[in-house]
Design a protein around this motif. Structure first.
Motif, mmCIF file in Angstrom:
data_model
loop_
_atom_site.group_PDB
_atom_site.id
_atom_site.type_symbol
_atom_site.label_atom_id
_atom_site.label_comp_id
_atom_site.label_asym_id
_atom_site.label_seq_id
_atom_site.Cartn_x
_atom_site.Cartn_y
_atom_site.Cartn_z
ATOM 1 N N ARG A 111 0.763 -1.337 0.268
ATOM 2 C CA ARG A 111 -0.176 -0.024 -0.072
ATOM 3 C C ARG A 111 0.833 1.553 -0.011
ATOM 4 O O ARG A 111 2.014 1.481 0.419
ATOM 5 N N HIS A 112 1.187 2.246 -0.749
ATOM 6 C CA HIS A 112 0.846 3.755 -0.124
ATOM 7 C C HIS A 112 2.530 3.583 -0.792
ATOM 8 O O HIS A 112 3.600 4.177 -0.598
ATOM 9 N N THR A 113 3.057 2.591 -2.418
ATOM 10 C CA THR A 113 4.604 2.009 -2.414
ATOM 11 C C THR A 113 4.171 3.619 -3.653
ATOM 12 O O THR A 113 3.959 3.542 -4.509
ATOM 13 N N VAL A 114 5.196 3.660 -3.974
ATOM 14 C CA VAL A 114 5.757 4.608 -5.196
ATOM 15 C C VAL A 114 7.217 4.227 -5.390
ATOM 16 O O VAL A 114 8.154 3.931 -5.087
ATOM 17 N N ILE A 115 6.891 3.979 -6.980
ATOM 18 C CA ILE A 115 8.230 3.139 -7.729
ATOM 19 C C ILE A 115 8.024 4.157 -8.902
ATOM 20 O O ILE A 115 7.606 4.525 -9.803
ATOM 21 N N ALA A 116 10.102 4.732 -9.300
ATOM 22 C CA ALA A 116 9.796 5.489 -10.140
ATOM 23 C C ALA A 116 10.241 5.007 -11.419
ATOM 24 O O ALA A 116 10.594 3.657 -11.716
ATOM 25 N N SER A 117 10.569 6.214 -12.661
ATOM 26 C CA SER A 117 10.775 5.351 -13.747
ATOM 27 C C SER A 117 11.791 4.319 -14.120
ATOM 28 O O SER A 117 12.706 4.225 -13.394
ATOM 29 N N GLN A 118 11.637 3.484 -14.777
ATOM 30 C CA GLN A 118 12.579 1.879 -15.434
ATOM 31 C C GLN A 118 13.374 1.644 -14.375
ATOM 32 O O GLN A 118 14.023 0.973 -14.801
ATOM 33 N N THR A 119 12.655 1.501 -13.567
ATOM 34 C CA THR A 119 12.463 0.376 -12.436
ATOM 35 C C THR A 119 11.693 -1.620 -12.728
ATOM 36 O O THR A 119 10.805 -1.302 -13.603
#
Length: 346
Positions: free
Chosen positions: A248-256
């Motif tokens: 929950r409420h996790t953020v994952i940035a580009s190209q991961t």
């Protein structure tokens, strides 16, 4: 679209100092705002602009005290930045949800169920057995595969592809070009060196308030579900493999990229170009810095990881200091070796 200062204050639950009848038609940065614009002051280094801005109204904190006269109306809220963010969200929802009805040509299966207040753009496709909730917006060229379920107030942008049996919660946003439910990368090596495809018969599940960025890809599970839990935000160009679970409420940035069956906890942050091996887990509130690689399970909550393979942030920083000094240390080592060799000679 135009609102009065009073109407905006009501949306934010704020109080007003100044003209409540001013008309707001745009949002702008405080240093660039002109008449008819609304801005905000959260960082006091921008305070000088408050006294020269052309904005009709500015959102400020409850305890802010101007040091000079201000021509703009002040809307006082507890947190100006959060208040402005809420207003942006309100504006975005107002403009997006203005679309209603069905554009032609578009396809809707006879067996599909569609709630009230929705929109289906030209060349969109909704397959057999699909269930779309109220106020669902399907933009042109989006594909909604058979038996897919989409909750109320969700937006699927142009060209997004939802494979059959995908489940999407309420208030989700799936941006253009995203693909949910493609086959997981599952192949069994054969004695002759070839690979046999392993059928991927699971699905993808998004809980409520999830955002999926443009051209992100989330593979279906081999069995069961690839799961993105409530409130998580996935950036553009992220790859999540089969049976991955995001908390929950996790953020994952580009190209991961996250390999199969890996699990990420709640309230985690994965910066750009993070790689995560399959079948490993991250504890809640873990932060992984950019271009780091996670190759083993992290059980302690709240850690900051850096490096490839990633390990404790502070240890990594110390290691980087030593790494930068390696040429100097090598020279010193050679000098010591030479001195020892000279001392050993008869």
């Amino acid at each position: 679209m135009e609102f009065t200062v009073q109407q905006i204050a009501e949306v934010l639950g704020g109080s007003i100092e100044g003209d409540t009848t001013g008309r707001i038609s745009q949002l702008a940065k405080i240093e660039e705002a002109q008449a008819g614009a609304l801005s905000f002051l959260a960082n006091l280094k921008y305070e000088p602009h408050l006294y020269t801005t052309g904005a009709t109204a500015v959102i400020v904190s409850l305890d802010f005290t101007p040091r000079q006269p201000v021509s703009a109306a002040l809307i006082r809220v507890e947190d100006p930045y959060l208040g402005f963010s809420k207003l942006l969200e309100f504006y975005q929802q107002t403009t997006r949800t203005g679309r209603r009805g069905v554009e032609q040509p578009s396809y809707l299966s006879e067996g599909a169920q569609v709630g009230e207040g929705g929109y289906r753009g030209a060349f969109s496709y909704v397959g057999e057995g699909c269930v779309l909730g109220r106020n669902v917006l399907i933009f042109p060229h989006a594909y909604i595969g058979d038996r897919t379920r989409i909750g109320d107030d969700t937006i699927v942008y142009a060209g997004a592809k939802l494979y059959p049996d995908t489940v999407v919660g309420q208030r989700c946003v799936i941006h253009a070009g995203a693909v949910l439910g493609a086959d997981g990368f599952g192949f069994a090596p054969q004695p002759d060196g070839s690979y046999q495809a392993i059928p991927q018969i699971g699905n993808v599940v998004l809980e409520d308030d999830v955002s999926i960025g443009a051209n992100a890809t989330i593979d279906c599970a081999t069995l069961g579900s690839t799961l993105i839990k409530q409130g998580s935000k996935i950036d553009n160009l992220v790859q999540l493999a089969h049976n991955v679970e995001i908390g929950r409420h996790t953020v994952i940035a580009s190209q991961t990229g996250i390999a199969g069956s890996a699990k990420v906890g709640d309230y985690c942050v994965l910066a750009g170009q993070v790689g995560m091996a399959g079948h490993v887990s991250l504890a809640n509130k873990t932060t992984v810095t950019a271009q780091s690689g996670v190759g083993k399970t992290v059980r302690q909550e709240g850690q900051i990881l850096q490096g490839s393979t990633a390990f404790d942030f502070k240890q990594n920083q110390r290691a980087q200091i030593v790494f930068r000094r390696l040429p100097e240390l090598e020279e010193r080592l050679r000098a010591v070796e030479a001195a020892v060799s000279a001392a050993e000679k008869p």
